[in-house]
Design a protein around this motif. Sequence first.
Motif, PDB file in Angstrom:
ATOM      1  N   VAL A  61     -16.299  -7.640 -10.662  1.00  0.00           N
ATOM      2  CA  VAL A  61     -17.309  -7.292 -11.666  1.00  0.00           C
ATOM      3  C   VAL A  61     -17.922  -5.893 -11.488  1.00  0.00           C
ATOM      4  O   VAL A  61     -18.562  -5.384 -12.406  1.00  0.00           O
ATOM      5  CB  VAL A  61     -18.450  -8.348 -11.694  1.00  0.00           C
ATOM      6  N   VAL A  62     -17.739  -5.261 -10.295  1.00  0.00           N
ATOM      7  CA  VAL A  62     -18.277  -3.905 -10.109  1.00  0.00           C
ATOM      8  C   VAL A  62     -17.239  -3.026  -9.410  1.00  0.00           C
ATOM      9  O   VAL A  62     -16.309  -3.534  -8.781  1.00  0.00           O
ATOM     10  CB  VAL A  62     -19.583  -3.892  -9.268  1.00  0.00           C
ATOM     11  N   ALA A  63     -17.447  -1.720  -9.557  1.00  0.00           N
ATOM     12  CA  ALA A  63     -16.530  -0.761  -8.917  1.00  0.00           C
ATOM     13  C   ALA A  63     -17.336   0.359  -8.270  1.00  0.00           C
ATOM     14  O   ALA A  63     -18.536   0.547  -8.559  1.00  0.00           O
ATOM     15  CB  ALA A  63     -15.557  -0.196  -9.952  1.00  0.00           C
ATOM     16  N   LEU A  64     -16.705   1.113  -7.413  1.00  0.00           N
ATOM     17  CA  LEU A  64     -17.334   2.233  -6.728  1.00  0.00           C
ATOM     18  C   LEU A  64     -17.896   3.227  -7.745  1.00  0.00           C
ATOM     19  O   LEU A  64     -17.263   3.509  -8.766  1.00  0.00           O
ATOM     20  CB  LEU A  64     -16.306   2.924  -5.833  1.00  0.00           C
ATOM     21  N   ASP A  65     -19.121   3.688  -7.490  1.00  0.00           N
ATOM     22  CA  ASP A  65     -19.834   4.686  -8.323  1.00  0.00           C
ATOM     23  C   ASP A  65     -20.429   4.105  -9.613  1.00  0.00           C
ATOM     24  O   ASP A  65     -20.993   4.848 -10.421  1.00  0.00           O
ATOM     25  CB  ASP A  65     -18.931   5.876  -8.680  1.00  0.00           C
ATOM     26  N   ASP A  66     -20.321   2.797  -9.805  1.00  0.00           N
ATOM     27  CA  ASP A  66     -20.986   2.173 -10.967  1.00  0.00           C
ATOM     28  C   ASP A  66     -22.489   2.348 -10.858  1.00  0.00           C
ATOM     29  O   ASP A  66     -23.068   2.268  -9.754  1.00  0.00           O
ATOM     30  CB  ASP A  66     -20.669   0.674 -11.036  1.00  0.00           C
ATOM     31  N   GLU A  67     -23.128   2.612 -11.998  1.00  0.00           N
ATOM     32  CA  GLU A  67     -24.600   2.673 -12.055  1.00  0.00           C
ATOM     33  C   GLU A  67     -25.120   1.279 -12.402  1.00  0.00           C
ATOM     34  O   GLU A  67     -24.727   0.698 -13.412  1.00  0.00           O
ATOM     35  CB  GLU A  67     -25.059   3.670 -13.120  1.00  0.00           C
ATOM     36  N   LEU A  68     -25.998   0.728 -11.558  1.00  0.00           N
ATOM     37  CA  LEU A  68     -26.503  -0.628 -11.764  1.00  0.00           C
ATOM     38  C   LEU A  68     -28.023  -0.626 -11.886  1.00  0.00           C
ATOM     39  O   LEU A  68     -28.721   0.170 -11.254  1.00  0.00           O
ATOM     40  CB  LEU A  68     -26.102  -1.535 -10.595  1.00  0.00           C
ATOM     41  N   THR A  69     -28.511  -1.522 -12.722  1.00  0.00           N
ATOM     42  CA  THR A  69     -29.949  -1.788 -12.789  1.00  0.00           C
ATOM     43  C   THR A  69     -30.201  -3.016 -11.937  1.00  0.00           C
ATOM     44  O   THR A  69     -29.565  -4.056 -12.125  1.00  0.00           O
ATOM     45  CB  THR A  69     -30.394  -2.042 -14.241  1.00  0.00           C
ATOM     46  N   LEU A  70     -31.136  -2.906 -10.999  1.00  0.00           N
ATOM     47  CA  LEU A  70     -31.311  -3.934  -9.980  1.00  0.00           C
ATOM     48  C   LEU A  70     -32.760  -4.371  -9.815  1.00  0.00           C
ATOM     49  O   LEU A  70     -33.696  -3.633 -10.133  1.00  0.00           O
ATOM     50  CB  LEU A  70     -30.759  -3.422  -8.642  1.00  0.00           C
ATOM     51  N   PHE A  71     -32.917  -5.571  -9.296  1.00  0.00           N
ATOM     52  CA  PHE A  71     -34.227  -6.176  -9.073  1.00  0.00           C
ATOM     53  C   PHE A  71     -34.395  -6.348  -7.562  1.00  0.00           C
ATOM     54  O   PHE A  71     -33.496  -6.841  -6.881  1.00  0.00           O
ATOM     55  CB  PHE A  71     -34.261  -7.532  -9.787  1.00  0.00           C
ATOM     56  N   VAL A  72     -35.550  -5.941  -7.027  1.00  0.00           N
ATOM     57  CA  VAL A  72     -35.805  -6.055  -5.582  1.00  0.00           C
ATOM     58  C   VAL A  72     -36.223  -7.481  -5.265  1.00  0.00           C
ATOM     59  O   VAL A  72     -37.221  -7.989  -5.787  1.00  0.00           O
ATOM     60  CB  VAL A  72     -36.901  -5.074  -5.132  1.00  0.00           C
ATOM     61  N   THR A  73     -35.432  -8.144  -4.396  1.00  0.00           N
ATOM     62  CA  THR A  73     -35.769  -9.525  -4.016  1.00  0.00           C
ATOM     63  C   THR A  73     -36.327  -9.617  -2.581  1.00  0.00           C
ATOM     64  O   THR A  73     -37.024 -10.565  -2.244  1.00  0.00           O
ATOM     65  CB  THR A  73     -34.520 -10.425  -4.110  1.00  0.00           C
ATOM     66  N   LYS A  74     -36.000  -8.599  -1.751  1.00  0.00           N
ATOM     67  CA  LYS A  74     -36.511  -8.598  -0.371  1.00  0.00           C
ATOM     68  C   LYS A  74     -36.520  -7.173   0.152  1.00  0.00           C
ATOM     69  O   LYS A  74     -35.570  -6.422  -0.088  1.00  0.00           O
ATOM     70  CB  LYS A  74     -35.621  -9.480   0.509  1.00  0.00           C
ATOM     71  N   VAL A  75     -37.591  -6.792   0.848  1.00  0.00           N
ATOM     72  CA  VAL A  75     -37.660  -5.455   1.409  1.00  0.00           C
ATOM     73  C   VAL A  75     -38.363  -5.493   2.770  1.00  0.00           C
ATOM     74  O   VAL A  75     -39.399  -6.138   2.923  1.00  0.00           O
ATOM     75  CB  VAL A  75     -38.395  -4.486   0.444  1.00  0.00           C
ATOM     76  N   THR A  76     -37.720  -4.849   3.757  1.00  0.00           N
ATOM     77  CA  THR A  76     -38.316  -4.680   5.087  1.00  0.00           C
ATOM     78  C   THR A  76     -38.094  -3.228   5.470  1.00  0.00           C
ATOM     79  O   THR A  76     -37.542  -2.440   4.704  1.00  0.00           O
ATOM     80  CB  THR A  76     -37.647  -5.605   6.125  1.00  0.00           C
ATOM     81  N   ASP A  77     -38.511  -2.871   6.677  1.00  0.00           N
ATOM     82  CA  ASP A  77     -38.330  -1.485   7.119  1.00  0.00           C
ATOM     83  C   ASP A  77     -36.850  -1.108   7.176  1.00  0.00           C
ATOM     84  O   ASP A  77     -36.480   0.048   6.941  1.00  0.00           O
ATOM     85  CB  ASP A  77     -38.951  -1.289   8.512  1.00  0.00           C
ATOM     86  N   ASP A  78     -36.020  -2.077   7.501  1.00  0.00           N
ATOM     87  CA  ASP A  78     -34.602  -1.764   7.715  1.00  0.00           C
ATOM     88  C   ASP A  78     -33.657  -2.437   6.718  1.00  0.00           C
ATOM     89  O   ASP A  78     -32.447  -2.315   6.844  1.00  0.00           O
ATOM     90  CB  ASP A  78     -34.183  -2.200   9.131  1.00  0.00           C
ATOM     91  N   GLU A  79     -34.208  -3.140   5.729  1.00  0.00           N
ATOM     92  CA  GLU A  79     -33.317  -3.879   4.824  1.00  0.00           C
ATOM     93  C   GLU A  79     -33.902  -3.933   3.416  1.00  0.00           C
ATOM     94  O   GLU A  79     -35.114  -4.097   3.235  1.00  0.00           O
ATOM     95  CB  GLU A  79     -33.106  -5.302   5.361  1.00  0.00           C
TER      96      GLU A  79
END
Length: 385
Positions: A61-79
């Motif tokens: 469903v996706v390929a290299l360099d595709d532009e995606l609209t995304l939703f943040v589900t989890k965020v930490t300092d390193d992830e």
Amino acid sequence: MVEKMNEDVHEMKVFSVGDVLKGKVTKVEDKQVFVDVGFKVDGIVPVSELSSLHVEKASDVVALDDELTLFVTKVTDDELILSKKEALAKEAWKRLAQSFERGEIIEAPVAEVVKGGLVVDVGVRGFIPASLVERHYVDDFSDYKGKTLRLKVVEMEQEKNKLILSQRAVLDEEMEEKKKDILKSLQPGDVVTGTVQRLTSFGAFVDVGGVDGLVHISQIAHERVESPRDVLSEGQTLQVKVLSVDPDSERVSLSIKETLAGPWEKVASTFQIGDVVTGTVKRLVSFGAFVEVAPGVEGLVHISQISHQHIGVPQEVLEEGQEVQVKVLDVNGAEKRISLSIREASNDQEDMSQFKAYEEKRTDDASGFSLGDMIGDQLKKYRDE
């Protein structure tokens, strides 16, 4: 060097759960995709978050360099964990709510054929129950995969991720519009082609281009019809005449009989004066008997033409349903009248019987007896007459 690092940290974007952002695919693995969104590490999109439908491999469903609209589900300092599915769903629910409210038609290809119906992707997973796919029953839906359908939202609950769609709703509305147009176009007196849809004890329902009209049992044929099933079958195509149209109640009265040549139109060419035919006694009245000599054609046998003997009423020698031989005395197709005689027909039969006897005895002439010996009595009778 320290200043550069401090500068890079200062420029790094800060994200929170629920943010919607754009990014470019930097790496595609089977079960996840890496995306550059300006964070200190690439964001990760699990394969399960790429689509509202099941995906085996991310590369499907996706390929290299595709532009995606995304939703943040989890965020930490390193992830940073992202979801394409959630971003699409958020926008899709807004759009679907508007379509539902306005009764708009949306289009979507069938992604899966599942037990009980079809699945489509409209930004969220939508389900079309089998009963809402077509206006008619469908036994096998395997040919529907990949087919684009026109749909309406009939039920939605965003909290439960429930979306029910219907193609039948679209088809029903179109049929209703078509029906209105047909009802406007039909005029009493029109002769149109129809298809028998349903047979009942009182008549037949005939589809005339999307509208079912009723052919009452009395309008099926010129002759009496005991049951519509005796002369019609479902699916049969035939010509019908429009008798009346009521657009408000959507009732249309039709006639098959009116499109057929009347039985009396053939009378002049079918019956000649002097013909002896078989008929059925239909009605007995004080002045005679009405005998049906063809479907829908009844002639009168006057009481004086029933028997050689004097009778007071026809019931003395006849009964309804009786089969009789009648001789045609007069034919008037314009006035729909035929005069018949049972008495004259019996005379003809007696004469024919005597003629046959004469023919049989004539063949015995070689026996030595004279022709006069054999048929003298018959010849004498003819001379006396």
